[in-house]
Design an enzyme around this catalytic site. Sequence first.
Site, short mmCIF file in Angstrom:
data_model
loop_
_atom_site.label_atom_id
_atom_site.label_comp_id
_atom_site.label_asym_id
_atom_site.label_seq_id
_atom_site.Cartn_x
_atom_site.Cartn_y
_atom_site.Cartn_z
CB VAL A 67 -0.92 0.04 1.25
CG1 VAL A 67 -1.86 1.24 1.18
CG2 VAL A 67 -1.71 -1.25 1.39
CE LYS B 148 11.17 5.27 14.71
NZ LYS B 148 12.15 5.03 13.71
CD GLU C 138 14.69 -7.24 17.25
OE1 GLU C 138 14.48 -8.27 17.89
OE2 GLU C 138 15.30 -6.26 17.74
N GLY D 184 17.15 0.02 14.36
CA GLY D 184 17.29 -0.51 12.99
C GLY D 184 17.64 -1.98 12.93
CB ILE E 241 20.91 -3.44 16.95
CG1 ILE E 241 21.94 -2.48 16.34
CG2 ILE E 241 21.50 -4.19 18.13
CD1 ILE E 241 22.39 -1.39 17.32
CD GLU F 49 11.42 8.38 12.30
OE1 GLU F 49 10.25 8.06 12.06
OE2 GLU F 49 12.36 7.56 12.24
CG ASP G 165 13.35 7.97 16.55
OD1 ASP G 165 12.36 7.39 16.07
OD2 ASP G 165 14.49 7.47 16.57
CE LYS H 8 14.50 4.43 17.04
NZ LYS H 8 15.53 5.14 16.30
N GLY I 149 18.21 3.15 8.17
CA GLY I 149 18.50 2.80 6.78
C GLY I 149 17.65 1.61 6.35
P1 NAP Z 1 9.05 6.48 4.05
O1 NAP Z 1 10.24 6.26 3.22
O2 NAP Z 1 8.52 7.86 4.18
O3 NAP Z 1 7.89 5.54 3.48
C1 NAP Z 1 6.57 5.61 3.93
C2 NAP Z 1 5.69 4.80 3.00
O4 NAP Z 1 4.36 4.78 3.51
C3 NAP Z 1 5.61 5.35 1.57
O5 NAP Z 1 5.54 4.30 0.65
C4 NAP Z 1 4.29 6.12 1.59
O6 NAP Z 1 3.66 6.17 0.30
C5 NAP Z 1 3.46 5.26 2.51
N1 NAP Z 1 2.41 6.00 3.18
C6 NAP Z 1 2.57 7.04 4.03
N2 NAP Z 1 1.37 7.47 4.45
C7 NAP Z 1 0.45 6.69 3.85
C8 NAP Z 1 -0.97 6.64 3.87
N3 NAP Z 1 -1.68 7.49 4.59
N4 NAP Z 1 -1.59 5.68 3.15
C9 NAP Z 1 -0.87 4.81 2.39
N5 NAP Z 1 0.47 4.81 2.33
C10 NAP Z 1 1.12 5.74 3.06
O7 NAP Z 1 9.25 5.96 5.54
P2 NAP Z 1 10.35 4.90 6.05
O8 NAP Z 1 11.63 5.61 6.28
O9 NAP Z 1 10.33 3.69 5.20
O10 NAP Z 1 9.78 4.58 7.50
C11 NAP Z 1 8.65 3.76 7.66
C12 NAP Z 1 8.48 3.42 9.13
O11 NAP Z 1 9.63 2.75 9.59
C13 NAP Z 1 8.31 4.62 10.06
O12 NAP Z 1 7.46 4.26 11.13
C14 NAP Z 1 9.72 4.86 10.59
O13 NAP Z 1 9.75 5.48 11.85
C15 NAP Z 1 10.19 3.42 10.70
N6 NAP Z 1 11.64 3.25 10.65
C16 NAP Z 1 12.36 3.82 9.65
C17 NAP Z 1 13.73 3.61 9.60
C18 NAP Z 1 14.59 4.22 8.53
O14 NAP Z 1 15.82 4.13 8.63
N7 NAP Z 1 14.02 4.85 7.52
C19 NAP Z 1 14.35 2.79 10.56
C20 NAP Z 1 13.57 2.21 11.57
C21 NAP Z 1 12.21 2.45 11.60
P3 NAP Z 1 4.35 6.94 -0.92
O15 NAP Z 1 5.52 6.08 -1.32
O16 NAP Z 1 3.30 6.97 -1.97
O17 NAP Z 1 4.73 8.28 -0.40
N1 HSE Z 2 14.96 8.17 12.25
C1 HSE Z 2 15.40 7.03 12.96
C2 HSE Z 2 16.86 7.20 13.34
C3 HSE Z 2 15.23 5.80 12.11
O1 HSE Z 2 17.51 8.10 12.79
O2 HSE Z 2 17.34 6.48 14.22
C4 HSE Z 2 15.56 4.54 12.84
O3 HSE Z 2 14.64 4.27 13.85
#
Ligand code: NAP
Ligand code: HSE
Length: 448
Positions: A47, A106, A127, A132, A134, A188, A199, A203, A300
């Site tokens: 989605v 988180k 997890e 990330g 770990i 984020e 953030d 955690k 990442g």
């Molecule tokens: P991201 O790159 O911004 O991706 C978010 C995705 O969700 C995109 O595909 C977006 O669609 C979709 N989306 C957002 N709102 C939506 C809605 N209302 N309905 C349907 N789809 C929706 O985010 P991310 O970095 O992958 O992070 C995702 C989650 O993982 C977050 O909770 C973040 O805190 C967590 N996280 C991220 C990391 C990291 O390093 N990035 C690490 C640990 C945890 P579009 O593609 O169309 O915009």
């Molecule tokens: N924005 C978060 C960070 C992603 O920088 O640690 C991983 O949780």
Amino acid sequence: MGKPARELHIGIIGIGVVGSSVVEILQKNRELITARTGVEIIVKRGVVRDLNKARACTIPLTDNVDEVLYDESIDVVVELMGGRELPYQIAKTALAQGKAFVTANKAMLAYHRYELASMAKTPIGFEASVCGGIPIINALKVGLSANEILAIRGILNGTSNYILTKMAQDGWDFAQALQQAQNLGYAEANPSLDIDGYDAAHKLLILASIAYGIKAAPEEILVEGISEVAPEDIEFAKEFGYCIKLLGIAKKHGNEIELRVHPTMIDEEKLLADVDGVMNAVSVVGDCTGESVYYGAGAGGNPTASSVISDLIAIARSYHISQSLQPSAMLGFITEQQYSITPKEQIKSKYYMRILADDKHGVLEKITAILSKNAISISTFLQKPQKPAHTDSTPSQISSIGGLNQPECAKILLATHETSELAIQNAIKGLQALESVRQRPVIIRIEE
Ligand code: NAP
Ligand code: HSE
């Protein structure tokens, strides 16, 4: 479920940085994962918000979450979209539909983890929500589960650690480092969550639920971010054998748990001091193990996806054995509230303080009088002229108040012996009220 037990069907809500890595890794390591679980994990649908966005993803996409939530052939909903309340509604619906639920979110868990835990009759995996790649959740809920946890100290936010590292080692400014962390997919969607410490607080609370059964929300604990850390603070830290890290800290004192997130000066000899860039590390002190330290990429796509898939693998393994989605003990939270949180004002620490004040006769006396009135004793003291005409701009230790040049104003940098948060906050108020102090003094706590 209308299909052979050898297949586990998943729907992924959010195909961004993490979601697209999950899809890629499930494809790349398909045979390995099937061999390890005895079950083939198949992504049925992803989605996204914007179907018109160009993307490399090969799975069927929709912009309607209901096509995942109410698809009876989907066993596991993986939420990787970010946000807080919408993901919570999604989680509740997924669980009510009898699906397992896996998330990296988180922020949502920091507010709703116990509500989800109380309603779950199917597994919940999270997890990826802390550090990330770990596997710290598994380490805490399984590997260290025989221990009373005495302390947790962690670099829990990759973006902040990346910014502090670039400022300290490469002389980058804050904005430049944040922009690069965003470009690299670490930050984020709302980067203030990273730089303001929330953030890391999210955690820390997840870890504290496993270690201590803490049900608190982020607003109930001490949280400060890195946006006030300045080059002169980094210089002071270096000169006195420290480096500055954003730490999440949980410490057990009898029946109380002290919880806090803030930039911290730590001894440069400590393991955590060597954790640079986007890397995270968590030091856990158990009553049986002593200290153990867990290190790895904190953000990442691929590292985080590795953790997401580890939850899918755990679900697939149990599914393979029981041919159903068992209400497992995957959450691992302590549900009985055994501990209270130490009130913020009672937390004790050593402090570094930076004061910008008029550089004129009598000012230092007023400053030290306020510290003394609050029973704060100084261990180290430096004065750095702000606009010196002919002086060296590097800080130099001074021994007497009278021997200063007379620039317009000066930065006074000092470290204190241990004192309480109440005393330091009262001192800050007193200092701020002085006409000769030009802005709110900045503090950084020192952790030995
Ligand atoms: P991201 O790159 O911004 O991706 C978010 C995705 O969700 C995109 O595909 C977006 O669609 C979709 N989306 C957002 N709102 C939506 C809605 N209302 N309905 C349907 N789809 C929706 O985010 P991310 O970095 O992958 O992070 C995702 C989650 O993982 C977050 O909770 C973040 O805190 C967590 N996280 C991220 C990391 C990291 O390093 N990035 C690490 C640990 C945890 P579009 O593609 O169309 O915009
Ligand atoms: N924005 C978060 C960070 C992603 O920088 O640690 C991983 O949780």
